[in-house]
Scaffold this motif. Structure first.
Motif, PDB file in Angstrom:
ATOM      1  N   ASN A  43      -0.970  -5.832   0.874  1.00 28.44           N
ATOM      2  CA  ASN A  43      -1.167  -4.612   0.094  1.00 28.44           C
ATOM      3  C   ASN A  43      -0.209  -4.512  -1.090  1.00 28.44           C
ATOM      4  O   ASN A  43      -0.629  -4.528  -2.242  1.00 28.44           O
ATOM      5  CB  ASN A  43      -1.013  -3.385   0.986  1.00 28.44           C
ATOM      6  N   ASP A  47      -0.950   1.169   1.259  1.00 29.62           N
ATOM      7  CA  ASP A  47      -1.971   1.656   2.187  1.00 29.62           C
ATOM      8  C   ASP A  47      -1.302   2.706   3.068  1.00 29.62           C
ATOM      9  O   ASP A  47      -0.692   2.385   4.090  1.00 29.62           O
ATOM     10  CB  ASP A  47      -2.515   0.496   3.018  1.00 29.62           C
ATOM     11  N   VAL A  71      -0.345  -1.950  -4.249  1.00 30.13           N
ATOM     12  CA  VAL A  71      -0.771  -0.641  -3.741  1.00 30.13           C
ATOM     13  C   VAL A  71      -0.200  -0.413  -2.347  1.00 30.13           C
ATOM     14  O   VAL A  71       0.044  -1.361  -1.598  1.00 30.13           O
ATOM     15  CB  VAL A  71      -2.305  -0.521  -3.701  1.00 30.13           C
ATOM     16  N   LYS A 112      -1.288  -6.735  -4.162  1.00 26.79           N
ATOM     17  CA  LYS A 112      -2.169  -5.819  -4.876  1.00 26.79           C
ATOM     18  C   LYS A 112      -1.425  -4.700  -5.602  1.00 26.79           C
ATOM     19  O   LYS A 112      -2.013  -3.991  -6.425  1.00 26.79           O
ATOM     20  CB  LYS A 112      -3.175  -5.206  -3.911  1.00 26.79           C
TER      21      LYS A 112
END
Length: 248
Positions: A166, A174, A172, A170
């Motif tokens: 995550n 979660d 980001v 990415k």
């Protein structure tokens, strides 16, 4: 520039960005000059720490960090801080490169836990596989007569997914996954306090703090520490005496 500290970051970059944001936004300011002076070394090319710790045939991240510390030492900062828990694997080697104080984030966080929760004899620990594998936090906790609860075999894959799949891959967080890990550690493994042993987890806490669980967040703690230290140094206090209380 007078009275500044050096941040050895980039492990990873988005977590380092979170650390700087915490420092800047916690300052009481009325003008530009109220902010702290610091130099950020965002060395994004430092090899993965966990990969080397688990397999010494992989690229050694000490080489890059050694170069960063020695370059910055020529500028004579008041102290070094490194917002990466796992990279503290080489703390002693890095600290011995120069006489400039180097704050030990993991050690400071553990002492904060003892001071804040003196009745708690264990703490839930979620971290990178590297930190778990080499007992970095476990050893520090044992020094103050505390123990770490790592949870069951299902916990580490979830933590690794949050950190790597995550955040690192990415960019980001979660939030649902982060909160589910905390819930499992609390409800299933009896952890009244949970230690966030990776700065990506600190980023998750910064962005998704809306949960009922008690956490020890080393990156947040270090943001407060560097503000306290640098403001005292700026006010004319002896840097060595000011920093000494945090050199456990």
């Amino acid at each position: 520039m007078k009275h500044f500290f050096t941040i050895i970051g980039g492990m990873g970059t988005i977590a380092t960005e979170s650390f700087i944001r915490l420092i800047n936004h916690r300052m009481e300011i009325t003008c530009d000059q109220d902010y702290l002076n610091y130099i950020l070394v965002n060395d994004a090319q430092v090899p993965d720490r966990t990969t080397y710790i688990k397999d010494h045939t992989k690229p050694n991240f000490f080489t890059a960090l050694r170069e960063d510390f020695l370059q910055q030492a020529t500028l004579q900062p008041d102290f070094f801080v490194m917002p990466c828990n796992t990279a503290h694997y080489f703390y002693d080697d890095l600290a011995n490169l120069t006489d400039i104080p180097f704050l030990h984030m993991m050690r400071i966080a553990v002492h904060n836990f003892v001071e804040k929760f003196p009745e708690q004899k264990k703490i839930g620990l979620i971290a990178t596989e590297g930190s778990i594998y080499d007992h970095l936090y476990v050893d520090e906790l044992n020094k103050v007569n505390r123990s770490a609860e790592l949870g069951g075999p299902e916990i580490q894959p979830l933590v690794t997914k949050l950190i790597y799949s995550n955040i690192k891959q990415k960019g980001v967080v979660d939030a649902e996954l982060y909160h589910s890990i905390l819930r499992k550690m609390h409800d299933e493994y009896g952890c009244n306090v949970i230690l966030l042993g990776c700065t990506e987890l600190s980023l998750a806490q910064e962005q998704s703090p809306n949960h009922p669980y008690q956490v020890i967040d080393p990156q947040s703690i270090m943001a407060d520490v560097v503000i306290e230290l640098e403001l005292k140094i700026r006010a004319g206090k002896d840097p060595q005496k000011v920093i000494q209380k945090y050199l456990y």
